[in-house]
Structure formats: C-alpha cells, structure tokens
Design a protein around this motif. Structure first.
Motif, mmCIF file in Angstrom:
data_model
loop_
_atom_site.group_PDB
_atom_site.id
_atom_site.type_symbol
_atom_site.label_atom_id
_atom_site.label_comp_id
_atom_site.label_asym_id
_atom_site.label_seq_id
_atom_site.Cartn_x
_atom_site.Cartn_y
_atom_site.Cartn_z
ATOM 1 N N ALA A 146 0.835 -1.206 0.000
ATOM 2 C CA ALA A 146 0.000 0.000 0.000
ATOM 3 C C ALA A 146 0.863 1.246 0.000
ATOM 4 C CB ALA A 146 -0.935 -0.013 1.212
ATOM 5 N N ARG A 150 0.523 3.945 -2.952
ATOM 6 C CA ARG A 150 -0.103 5.219 -2.569
ATOM 7 C C ARG A 150 0.899 6.285 -2.136
ATOM 8 N NH1 ARG A 150 -5.382 3.648 1.088
ATOM 9 N NH2 ARG A 150 -6.444 2.284 -0.438
ATOM 10 N N ASP A 162 -8.211 2.912 -2.945
ATOM 11 C CA ASP A 162 -7.156 3.355 -3.857
ATOM 12 C C ASP A 162 -7.618 4.542 -4.688
ATOM 13 O OD1 ASP A 162 -5.458 1.393 -2.955
ATOM 14 O OD2 ASP A 162 -5.814 0.017 -4.631
ATOM 15 N N SER A 165 -7.440 7.654 -2.643
ATOM 16 C CA SER A 165 -6.029 8.020 -2.495
ATOM 17 C C SER A 165 -5.527 8.735 -3.741
ATOM 18 C CB SER A 165 -5.194 6.767 -2.237
ATOM 19 O OG SER A 165 -3.807 7.054 -2.300
ATOM 20 N N ASP A 273 -3.987 1.678 -9.428
ATOM 21 C CA ASP A 273 -4.178 0.457 -8.647
ATOM 22 C C ASP A 273 -2.981 -0.462 -8.826
ATOM 23 O OD1 ASP A 273 -4.651 -1.314 -11.027
ATOM 24 O OD2 ASP A 273 -6.472 -0.113 -11.206
ATOM 25 N N SER A 274 -2.931 -1.508 -8.009
ATOM 26 C CA SER A 274 -1.751 -2.384 -7.986
ATOM 27 C C SER A 274 -1.545 -3.111 -9.302
ATOM 28 C CB SER A 274 -1.893 -3.401 -6.840
ATOM 29 O OG SER A 274 -1.910 -2.745 -5.596
#
Length: 394
Positions: A146, A150, A162, A165, A273-274
């Motif tokens: 995270a 972020r 997310d 953020s 996003d990841s």
C-alpha cells in the motif's frame, strides 16, 4: 496513528537548540508531529496562515515574551519570514534569563527563501530537521505494498480506497502547482512545471539529461536547471549524486533523479491500482525510489549517499557512507522475489571495496545470494539502519 521515526530526533534537537526548523512538503505530517510534541510540555501553537494568529504577531517583541516559558510552534513560517530577525533577539534575551533550549519550533515547506532567511538571522541558534513522507521503516511488511502504490503522505496512504487516495494525490499536485509554488515567488507556468514533473516520473531513477528535457519542453538548459532546483528545494525531487572517490575509473558524472514519493510518481503517470502498477514500465524504477527514500530516512544523521556507475557498466544502485565507517555499504535494489545480480555489481564492488554487500528485495526473509552478499527485505534493512541511528544518538 503511525509513529514517526523523527519524533525522537525532534525531542533531542529541542533539548539542545534554541530553535528547530522542521521542514518538509505540505501535508506530510509536520503539524501533527509538532502538536504531538506540544502535548508533552507547555506550548503555544500559532498558524501563520490564520489571519487571527498573524495579527497576534504584528508586534512579536511584545507578544512572544509573555510565553517565554512555553515551546512556541510557528506553522507555515515561510508566510512571515520577517519574524526571523525578531526571533533572534528573543532567543538572545531568553539565554540571558537561563532559557537556552527548546524555545521555538518552526514548521514550513522547505524553500530557498526560508533557508536563506533563517540561516542569516538565526545562525548558531537553529537546527534543521527534514520530515519525509511515511517510509518503510515506519510501517509493517503487511502495509508495504500500500505504501508503494499510494506513497507516504498520510492522507493518501490512509485513504479508504485506492481511488480516493489517487484523487487526493491529484489534488495535491494541482494545489502545489497552482497555489503553493506561486506563493514562493517564482513565476513558473504551472503546465510547464507539471510536464517536467511528469517527465521525471516517466524516467524515475534515470540519469539526468537536462538537454533532452529542455528540448522536450522548448526551454533552455538554465530554465530546466532552475525548475529542477525548485522541485529539489521543495523536497519533492531527489538528485542522487554519483560516487566520485575512484579517480582511476571513467565514472558517470550525471546525477540520478527521483520523484521522492512513489505515490506522486504513480499519480503523475495515471497509475491508480496495484495491477496497473505491476504492468507499468515504471514499476522497477518506482520500487527503487521507494527503497532509496526509505533507507535514507532510516540512516544515521550524517550518512552520505550516492550511486556508482562506470562507462564500462559496473553499477551499484545505492552507496551509503555511514558516519564513523571508513568503507561504504553497497546496496542493490531488486523488485523480484528471486533477485539475481548482474556482473556489473560484482565489478563495482571490486572497485569500491564495500564493508557490506546487500540486495534489497520485495520478499520477507533474508538469504545469502552469493558469498559475502546478503539479500534482505526492505523493512529488515530499514530496521538495521534505525538501530545504528539510535546507537549513534546515545
């Protein structure tokens, strides 16, 4: 509430200095840290963005002596640089009354003007501390991904989603470009500076090529240098210098440039996003930047940092020269769970003869990579550096 590593340094600085300047980007947590400290002792908090508080300080020589027995916290000090001259007289008067330490805590965005004003007026009376965004040494392994996505600004890291953020970071970037930087004086087109910031994010961890940046932005090299200086002064960009102590090799002379917060890298590039991050070409450079910022934030005060690269291809991502140690540490950063070292790292280690040869990687367990070379999780190496930092402070 995330415990900040700098809190112990801040307590020590106030115990030894009349004034302490806590510098860092906006929204990084300076006020929260100062108010936490203010709860431990009698204190007075004044926000210089508040008209009511600025009014109290129209005659600082009359108002502040009433609070000589308190720690006076002055937030957004760059809004009132004329105060520095008054603080000098108040500090000197307090010393004559036996009040030598812990008088003033100054909070502000690092800027050329702030440093120039304070260094001229408060020479010998002030100590500077830099509060970086939250880093890997301050959170557990379970929140590391995270943090990477972020970034370390508290509002971004602790956002509910997310998407929330990312919205916060985009607003932060817009606010800096349109409001904060113009307040510091330079008349820089916001769109030009945003394009430069975005280009640096695309090249995260790359060698600085000012001429290429100037051509892309249709400005001259001096303009690029001044824009980059501003982003460095605001603690938003880092120039990592090259190692220069091996005159027998043809060393790269250009610095490497990093946008210091990984979350801002991703916001500038539209990575939200990841999954998008893992598929993006910047992922390796972004992870490297997170690791370097975290390690430098945890290293003992006085640590010198650089990278090593020769024209023949020998390379080390981060060289740390720790205070009191003759030989440096050589640190390679890998995002892979099974890191493999290139031949250039071994050649570079032969050149500089490091005391430690380490690989920082994204896993959770230490293991030997080769003879004399240890792979360590990022949080583990942060803990080692923090231990050295605490030992040096005793």
């Amino acid at each position: 509430m995330i415990d900040r590593l700098l809190l112990a340094d801040l307590r020590l600085a106030l115990a030894e200095s009349s004034a302490v300047a806590l510098l860092g980007p906006r929204q990084v947590g300076k006020t929260t840290l100062a108010l936490t400290l203010g709860q431990e002792r009698p204190s007075l908090y004044l926000d210089l963005e508040s008209e009511a508080d600025r009014t109290k300080l129209i005659e600082p020589e009359l108002y502040l002596p009433q609070h000589e027995d308190k720690l006076v916290i002055l937030d957004e000090i760059q809004r009132a640089p004329q105060l520095f001259q008054s603080l000098r007289g108040l500090i000197d008067a307090g010393r004559r009354h036996g009040r030598r330490h812990g008088r003033f805590l100054l909070l502000g965005s690092a800027s050329i003007d702030l440093l120039k004003q304070s260094s001229e007026s408060l020479a010998g009376r002030i100590r500077y501390l830099e509060l970086p965004p939250i880093h890997a040494g301050e959170i557990g392994v379970e929140r590391l991904n995270a943090l990477w996505l972020r970034g370390g600004f508290p509002e971004s890291l602790l956002a509910v989603t997310d998407a929330a953020s990312l919205r916060w970071r985009l607003d932060f970037i817009r606010s800096y470009l349109e409001r904060d930087i113009p307040q510091l004086g330079p008349r820089i087109p916001a769109e030009t500076l945003r394009r430069l910031w975005t280009m640096l994010a695309h090249q995260q961890g790359g060698l600085l090529n000012a001429a290429a940046l100037a051509r892309a932005l249709a400005v001259d090299g001096k303009t690029i240098a001044s824009y980059l200086d501003l982003l460095v002064d605001l603690l938003l960009v880092r120039r990592l210098p090259p190692w220069h102590q091996n005159a027998g090799k043809r060393l790269v002379k250009s610095p490497k440039v990093y946008v210091r917060d990984s979350g801002l890298v991703h916001a500038l590039l539209g990575v939200g996003d990841s999954e998008s991050l893992l598929a993006h070409p910047v992922a390796g450079g972004s992870w490297e930047g997170l690791a370097i910022e975290s390690l430098l934030a945890c290293a003992p005060d006085g640590t010198e940092s650089s990278f090593y690269r020769t024209s023949a291809g020998a390379e080390i991502d981060l060289v740390l020269k720790l205070p009191g140690q003759r030989r440096p540490w050589a640190i390679e950063v890998k995002r892979s769970l099974a890191p493999k070292l290139e031949r250039g790292f071994y050649h570079a280690c032969q050149d500089i003869d490091p005391a430690e040869r380490l690989v920082v990687y994204a896993g959770t367990e230490p293991f030997p990579v080769a003879k004399g070379i240890q792979a360590l999780p990022l949080c583990e190496l942060c803990r080692r550096l923090i231990a050295l930092r605490e030992a040096k402070a005793k």
